[in-house]
Design an enzyme around this catalytic site. Structure first.
Site, PDB file in Angstrom:
ATOM      1  N   LYS A   9     -10.129  57.451  40.529  1.00 37.78           N
ATOM      2  CA  LYS A   9     -11.546  56.730  41.587  1.00 37.78           C
ATOM      3  C   LYS A   9     -11.315  56.384  42.194  1.00 37.78           C
ATOM      4  CE  LYS A   9     -13.378  53.788  38.548  1.00 37.78           C
ATOM      5  NZ  LYS A   9     -13.888  53.115  38.816  1.00 37.78           N
ATOM      6  N   SER A  10      -9.984  55.433  42.453  1.00 36.98           N
ATOM      7  CA  SER A  10      -9.803  54.778  43.664  1.00 36.98           C
ATOM      8  C   SER A  10      -9.874  55.173  45.055  1.00 36.98           C
ATOM      9  CB  SER A  10      -8.443  53.628  43.169  1.00 36.98           C
ATOM     10  OG  SER A  10      -8.368  52.805  42.164  1.00 36.98           O
ATOM     11  N   ARG A  29     -12.052  55.504  48.613  1.00 33.57           N
ATOM     12  CA  ARG A  29     -11.900  55.455  49.871  1.00 33.57           C
ATOM     13  C   ARG A  29     -11.469  56.513  50.515  1.00 33.57           C
ATOM     14  NH1 ARG A  29      -9.233  52.059  45.580  1.00 33.57           N
ATOM     15  NH2 ARG A  29      -9.016  49.771  45.633  1.00 33.57           N
ATOM     16  N   GLY A  67     -18.163  48.433  40.824  1.00 34.20           N
ATOM     17  CA  GLY A  67     -17.375  46.829  41.136  1.00 34.20           C
ATOM     18  C   GLY A  67     -16.735  47.240  42.525  1.00 34.20           C
ATOM     19  N   SER A  86      -5.961  40.814  43.101  1.00 32.11           N
ATOM     20  CA  SER A  86      -7.228  42.077  42.369  1.00 32.11           C
ATOM     21  C   SER A  86      -7.076  42.920  44.209  1.00 32.11           C
ATOM     22  CB  SER A  86      -8.136  41.168  42.748  1.00 32.11           C
ATOM     23  OG  SER A  86      -9.831  42.110  43.126  1.00 32.11           O
ATOM     24  N   GLN A 131      -8.999  44.920  44.985  1.00 28.78           N
ATOM     25  CA  GLN A 131     -11.137  45.198  45.526  1.00 28.78           C
ATOM     26  C   GLN A 131     -10.192  44.042  46.328  1.00 28.78           C
ATOM     27  OE1 GLN A 131     -13.656  44.503  42.015  1.00 28.78           O
ATOM     28  NE2 GLN A 131     -13.234  47.109  41.114  1.00 28.78           N
ATOM     29  N   ASP A 179      -6.499  47.975  33.873  1.00 31.44           N
ATOM     30  CA  ASP A 179      -7.882  49.328  33.102  1.00 31.44           C
ATOM     31  C   ASP A 179      -7.651  49.813  32.186  1.00 31.44           C
ATOM     32  OD1 ASP A 179     -10.029  48.346  35.648  1.00 31.44           O
ATOM     33  OD2 ASP A 179      -9.116  50.338  36.947  1.00 31.44           O
ATOM     34  N   ARG A 199     -13.760  42.290  28.798  1.00 28.14           N
ATOM     35  CA  ARG A 199     -13.105  43.434  28.187  1.00 28.14           C
ATOM     36  C   ARG A 199     -12.233  43.078  27.402  1.00 28.14           C
ATOM     37  NH1 ARG A 199     -11.735  47.852  32.725  1.00 28.14           N
ATOM     38  NH2 ARG A 199     -13.687  48.947  33.171  1.00 28.14           N
ATOM     39  N   ARG A 235     -14.799  52.334  29.526  1.00 21.60           N
ATOM     40  CA  ARG A 235     -13.924  52.618  29.376  1.00 21.60           C
ATOM     41  C   ARG A 235     -13.563  51.681  27.869  1.00 21.60           C
ATOM     42  NH1 ARG A 235     -10.990  53.497  33.217  1.00 21.60           N
ATOM     43  NH2 ARG A 235     -11.078  53.451  35.375  1.00 21.60           N
TER      44      ARG A 235
HETATM   45  C1  S3P Z   1      -9.150  49.400  42.013  1.00 22.69           C
HETATM   46  C2  S3P Z   1      -8.815  47.639  41.600  1.00 22.69           C
HETATM   47  C3  S3P Z   1      -8.975  47.211  40.002  1.00 22.69           C
HETATM   48  C4  S3P Z   1      -9.800  47.917  39.206  1.00 22.69           C
HETATM   49  C5  S3P Z   1     -10.495  48.916  39.404  1.00 22.69           C
HETATM   50  C6  S3P Z   1     -10.087  49.386  40.475  1.00 22.69           C
HETATM   51  C7  S3P Z   1      -9.234  49.526  43.478  1.00 22.69           C
HETATM   52  O1  S3P Z   1     -10.298  46.184  40.278  1.00 22.69           O
HETATM   53  O2  S3P Z   1      -9.863  47.395  38.371  1.00 22.69           O
HETATM   54  O3  S3P Z   1     -10.629  49.920  38.921  1.00 22.69           O
HETATM   55  O4  S3P Z   1     -10.234  51.027  43.342  1.00 22.69           O
HETATM   56  O5  S3P Z   1      -8.956  48.454  44.083  1.00 22.69           O
HETATM   57  P1  S3P Z   1      -9.782  44.848  40.499  1.00 22.69           P
HETATM   58  O6  S3P Z   1      -9.520  44.602  42.076  1.00 22.69           O
HETATM   59  O7  S3P Z   1     -10.362  43.359  40.102  1.00 22.69           O
HETATM   60  O8  S3P Z   1      -8.322  44.242  40.117  1.00 22.69           O
END
Ligand code: S3P
Length: 451
Positions: free
Chosen positions: A28-29, A33, A101, A174, A176, A327, A358, A401
């Site tokens: 997914k990440s 991107r 998110g 984080s 993100q 996660d 969670r 999840r």
């Molecule tokens: C992610 C970062 C993580 C993770 C999310 C994916 C990413 O979040 O929990 O599922 O792709 O950068 P956080 O940055 O809030 O930890």
């Protein structure tokens, strides 16, 4: 975007040994991107193995809204005809990120230093999550923001006309937040630096380098990662292959450990060191897990993972491992329910602000199924190997999840486990139920129909 369908309760029940060789969907990440960076490059990026889940498709729509042309082809691959950094068009309507998110936070970073206005909305879960962690550094770079109280969605931004580069120390673990600042720095003149005291997944850094950005990663005297990006590069299109998502592989991995007699292989899984904390932890708990065929593809290590049912024991999971398995705690808690003794998980403060709280959602779900656990502000202790577990109905709070983890619980419990909404699983792992039935696991709708 709300979930494609209305809430669908699902249940799982004690299943025969799981067996077979599978692949889980793309990471997914990396999928988010790939779409974003493809949109910012000049020319055609191709992506195979893209995760086709609601979260990622929302990112595709957001990139289309600023001018990228994204198409799916007969062989399942995607092409992204990028519009180029600095040339994004103003979206004509509100951008709905649903549950995603990562999608919304990284996109805010990209848009925040482009001279465009955009409004972001999300589902009830995303609308509760804190956006200030991204909006605060963006404000410093010149982005104007109007957001709901507490910097929650809906939020509108007007990107900076003359963005300022910045140096930013990420205040929480984080990826993100790190990524949003780096992506904002892409369209700012000069150098943007992100200091990361606690290392998190590094897909943004690696992939931006692959797209031709001038980005360096060093350690400072305090041992913190210092990432420096030169702004306003011309990003070059790439041919990408998305490896299988270790966060999705986590579900069959734990299922095979706890369902007696199981022996499965999950192929082609991303083994980036910032993503493998769960595997390390399960091996420490006594899990029979073997990795073979390690290879490098697209700059990332991948491999095949064979898992056999195992007698697990409770352990203390080091707090500093949390970012590499952030996660995976819900499904680790399920593994812990079958381990002998206590599994203690400290350092979980970030779990409070995921798709749901969670920590609370896991604790309530365990309790509903007769598994003793103790929750504090940032720790969870699960006492395993109780008799007569299962039979509960778990509140998923729009968290994919939580739904998947408790369906795994049911596969090895004495009584079936029901989750109040399985539709949310489509945000990250749309093939979850069919993949488990292929392995021999029973996941069905509440009236007994196979899902
Ligand atoms: C992610 C970062 C993580 C993770 C999310 C994916 C990413 O979040 O929990 O599922 O792709 O950068 P956080 O940055 O809030 O930890």
């Amino acid at each position: 975007m709300s979930h494609a369908s209305s809430p669908t309760p699902l249940r799982s029940k004690a299943s025969g040994p799981l067996s077979g060789t599978i692949r889980v969907p793309g990471d997914k990440s990396i999928s988010h991107r790939a779409l974003m960076f493809g949109a910012l490059a000049v020319g055609r990026t191709t992506v195979s193995g893209l995760l086709e889940s609601e979260d990622v498709l929302a990112t595709a729509d957001a990139m289309r809204a600023v001018g990228a042309v994204i198409d799916k082809h007969e062989d399942g691959s995607y092409t992204i005809d990028g519009i180029g950094l600095g040339s994004l068009l103003e979206p004509e309507s509100v951008i709905d990120f649903g549950n995603a998110g990562t999608g919304v936070r990284l996109t805010m970073g990209i848009f925040g230093t482009h001279d465009i206005a955009a409004t972001f909305v999300g589902d009830a879960s995303l609308s509760k999550r804190p956006m200030g962690r991204v909006l605060d550094p963006l404000r410093e770079m010149g982005t104007s923001v109007i957001a709901r109280d507490g910097d929650r969605l809906p939020a509108s931004i007007r990107g900076a006309k003359q963005p300022l580069p910045m140096t930013y120390r990420v205040p929480m673990a984080s990826a993100q937040v790190k990524s949003a600042v780096l992506l904002a720095g892409l369209n700012a003149p000069g150098e943007t630096t992100v200091i990361e005291p606690i290392p998190t997944r590094d897909h943004t850094e690696k992939m931006l380098a692959g797209f031709g950005a001038d980005i360096t990663v060093k350690k400072n005297e305090a041992g913190e990662r210092v990432i420096t990006l030169k702004g306003q590069p011309e990003l070059k299109p790439q041919d990408l292959e998305v490896p299988c998502d270790p966060s999705s592989a986590a579900f069959p991995i734990v299922a095979a450990l706890i369902v007696p007699g199981s022996d499965i292989t999950v192929e082609n899984v991303l083994l980036n060191e910032h993503r493998t904390g769960l595997i390390t932890t399960l091996i420490e708990m006594g899990g029979d897990i073997e990795i073979s065929n390690r290879r490098v593809s697209g700059g990332e290590e991948i491999g095949d993972i064979r898992i056999k049912a195992s007698k697990l024991k409770g352990i203390t999971v080091p707090a500093d491992r949390a970012p590499s398995m952030i996660d995976e705690y819900p499904v680790l808690a399920v593994a812990a329910a079958f381990a002998k003794g206590d599994t203690f998980m400290p350092g979980l403060d970030e779990l409070r602000v995921k798709e749901s709280d969670r920590l609370a959602a896991v604790a309530r779900g365990l309790e509903a199924n007769g598994i003793p656990c103790k929750e504090t502000e940032d720790t969870l202790t699960v006492t395993g190997a109780a008799n007569d577990i299962g039979g509960g109905i778990v509140a998923t709070h729009l968290d994919h999840r939580i739904a998947m983890s408790f369906l795994i619980l049911g596969l090895a419990s004495h009584k079936p486990v029901t989750v109040d909404d399985g539709a949310v699983i489509a945000t990250s792992f749309p093939t979850f139920a069919s993949l488990f039935s292929g392995l021999g696991g029973v996941v069905e709708t509440a009236d007994g129909e196979p899902e």
